[in-house]
Design a protein around this motif. Sequence first.
Motif, PDB file in Angstrom:
ATOM      1  N   TYR A   1       2.675  -6.453  -4.414  1.00  0.00           N
ATOM      2  CA  TYR A   1       1.534  -7.154  -4.978  1.00  0.00           C
ATOM      3  C   TYR A   1       1.388  -6.820  -6.460  1.00  0.00           C
ATOM      4  CZ  TYR A   1       0.277  -8.416  -0.237  1.00  0.00           C
ATOM      5  OH  TYR A   1       0.308  -8.947   1.032  1.00  0.00           O
TER       6      TYR A   1
ATOM      7  N   THR B   1       2.302  -2.967  -6.580  1.00  0.00           N
ATOM      8  CA  THR B   1       1.986  -2.020  -5.511  1.00  0.00           C
ATOM      9  C   THR B   1       2.627  -2.510  -4.234  1.00  0.00           C
ATOM     10  OG1 THR B   1      -0.149  -1.411  -6.471  1.00  0.00           O
ATOM     11  CG2 THR B   1       0.149  -0.987  -4.117  1.00  0.00           C
TER      12      THR B   1
ATOM     13  N   ALA C   1      -5.673  -6.161   8.120  1.00  0.00           N
ATOM     14  CA  ALA C   1      -4.287  -6.308   7.665  1.00  0.00           C
ATOM     15  C   ALA C   1      -3.366  -6.774   8.785  1.00  0.00           C
ATOM     16  CB  ALA C   1      -3.786  -4.992   7.099  1.00  0.00           C
TER      17      ALA C   1
ATOM     18  N   LEU D   1      -7.664  -3.385   4.100  1.00  0.00           N
ATOM     19  CA  LEU D   1      -6.779  -2.898   3.048  1.00  0.00           C
ATOM     20  C   LEU D   1      -7.399  -3.154   1.682  1.00  0.00           C
ATOM     21  CD1 LEU D   1      -5.025  -5.252   1.312  1.00  0.00           C
ATOM     22  CD2 LEU D   1      -4.139  -5.673   3.597  1.00  0.00           C
TER      23      LEU D   1
ATOM     24  N   VAL E   1      -5.943  -2.939  -2.469  1.00  0.00           N
ATOM     25  CA  VAL E   1      -4.920  -2.676  -3.478  1.00  0.00           C
ATOM     26  C   VAL E   1      -5.638  -2.693  -4.824  1.00  0.00           C
ATOM     27  CG1 VAL E   1      -2.719  -3.369  -4.460  1.00  0.00           C
ATOM     28  CG2 VAL E   1      -3.188  -3.815  -2.058  1.00  0.00           C
TER      29      VAL E   1
ATOM     30  N   LEU F   1       2.725  -2.791  -0.500  1.00  0.00           N
ATOM     31  CA  LEU F   1       1.842  -2.666   0.662  1.00  0.00           C
ATOM     32  C   LEU F   1       2.674  -2.640   1.926  1.00  0.00           C
ATOM     33  CD1 LEU F   1      -0.970  -2.761   2.028  1.00  0.00           C
ATOM     34  CD2 LEU F   1      -0.751  -5.262   2.023  1.00  0.00           C
TER      35      LEU F   1
ATOM     36  N   SER G   1       2.897  -7.174   4.540  1.00  0.00           N
ATOM     37  CA  SER G   1       3.748  -6.207   3.853  1.00  0.00           C
ATOM     38  C   SER G   1       4.561  -6.900   2.771  1.00  0.00           C
ATOM     39  CB  SER G   1       4.682  -5.522   4.858  1.00  0.00           C
ATOM     40  OG  SER G   1       3.946  -4.809   5.838  1.00  0.00           O
TER      41      SER G   1
ATOM     42  N   GLN H   1       2.367   2.676  -3.774  1.00  0.00           N
ATOM     43  CA  GLN H   1       2.496   2.240  -2.397  1.00  0.00           C
ATOM     44  C   GLN H   1       1.176   2.461  -1.666  1.00  0.00           C
ATOM     45  OE1 GLN H   1       6.233   3.145  -0.278  1.00  0.00           O
ATOM     46  NE2 GLN H   1       5.000   3.971   1.380  1.00  0.00           N
ATOM     47  N   VAL H   2       0.841   1.512  -0.818  1.00  0.00           N
ATOM     48  CA  VAL H   2      -0.342   1.624   0.040  1.00  0.00           C
ATOM     49  C   VAL H   2       0.109   1.418   1.477  1.00  0.00           C
ATOM     50  CG1 VAL H   2      -2.519   0.530   0.705  1.00  0.00           C
ATOM     51  CG2 VAL H   2      -1.989   0.865  -1.710  1.00  0.00           C
ATOM     52  N   ASN H   3      -0.277   2.331   2.323  1.00  0.00           N
ATOM     53  CA  ASN H   3       0.047   2.250   3.748  1.00  0.00           C
ATOM     54  C   ASN H   3      -1.237   2.020   4.546  1.00  0.00           C
ATOM     55  OD1 ASN H   3       3.072   3.147   4.142  1.00  0.00           O
ATOM     56  ND2 ASN H   3       2.173   4.477   2.580  1.00  0.00           N
TER      57      ASN H   3
END
Lengths: 115, 115
Positions: free
Chosen positions: B89, B109, B81, B19, B21, B111, B86, B10-12
């Motif tokens: 990916y 991942t 972003a 952003l 990834v 996002l 969201s 997960q990427v926040n």
Amino acid sequence: GAGVSQSPSNKVTEKGKDVELRCDPISGHTALYWYRQRLGQGLEFLIYFQGNSAPDKSGLPSDRFSAERTGESVSTLTIQRTQQEDSAVYLCASSLIVGHTDTQYFGPGTRLTVL
Amino acid sequence: AQSVAQPEDQVNVAEGNPLTVKCTYSVSGNPYLFWYVQYPNRGLQFLLKYITGDNLVKGSYGFEAEFNKSQTSFHLKKPSALVSDSALYFCAVSALTGGSYIPTFGRGTSLIVHP
């Protein structure tokens, strides 16, 4: 034009039953792929059809899994004697030309639940 | 055997921030690299691909990715972003393996872009 379609969108079945999943690729696309996506996992390649050539079945997890495609049209994925571990989303994709560089267009998937 | 790693589940990121990834791969031979996005309750959609040429590839929705051969990476980036970015990916690699070009996908991942 229409994209890749799959049916049914959801399928709930009992352990031991056979299921058949259908994929309608984009018209004119010569290549067709089937993938399995388990919860929280990436896409797992199952089988690949390339025009009228013999399919690449190297990803099929067991002999309970089989797939057919007539020419460059509809494909069906059959799972015999379903098991609970077969529960997943089954994705179909097609691409215009044969080749590793071509973009795949995915259908919405069939969510299979084996009770 | 070829493989793809997406090291972050997960990427926040906050809306308006850049952003990234991450994706790394392992193949024998020349890689062909792809990014796909899966929005909630929708099928996978193609974002961009690297085949040859310029290492910086630009794709849909303002996304871009840079192919780095020495680091075997193909990270996805966007300068600013949006909440609508969201999604899940997936990075994929395709290379000649056993006489065919079956793509291998990463685990994905997630996002999350916060307002």
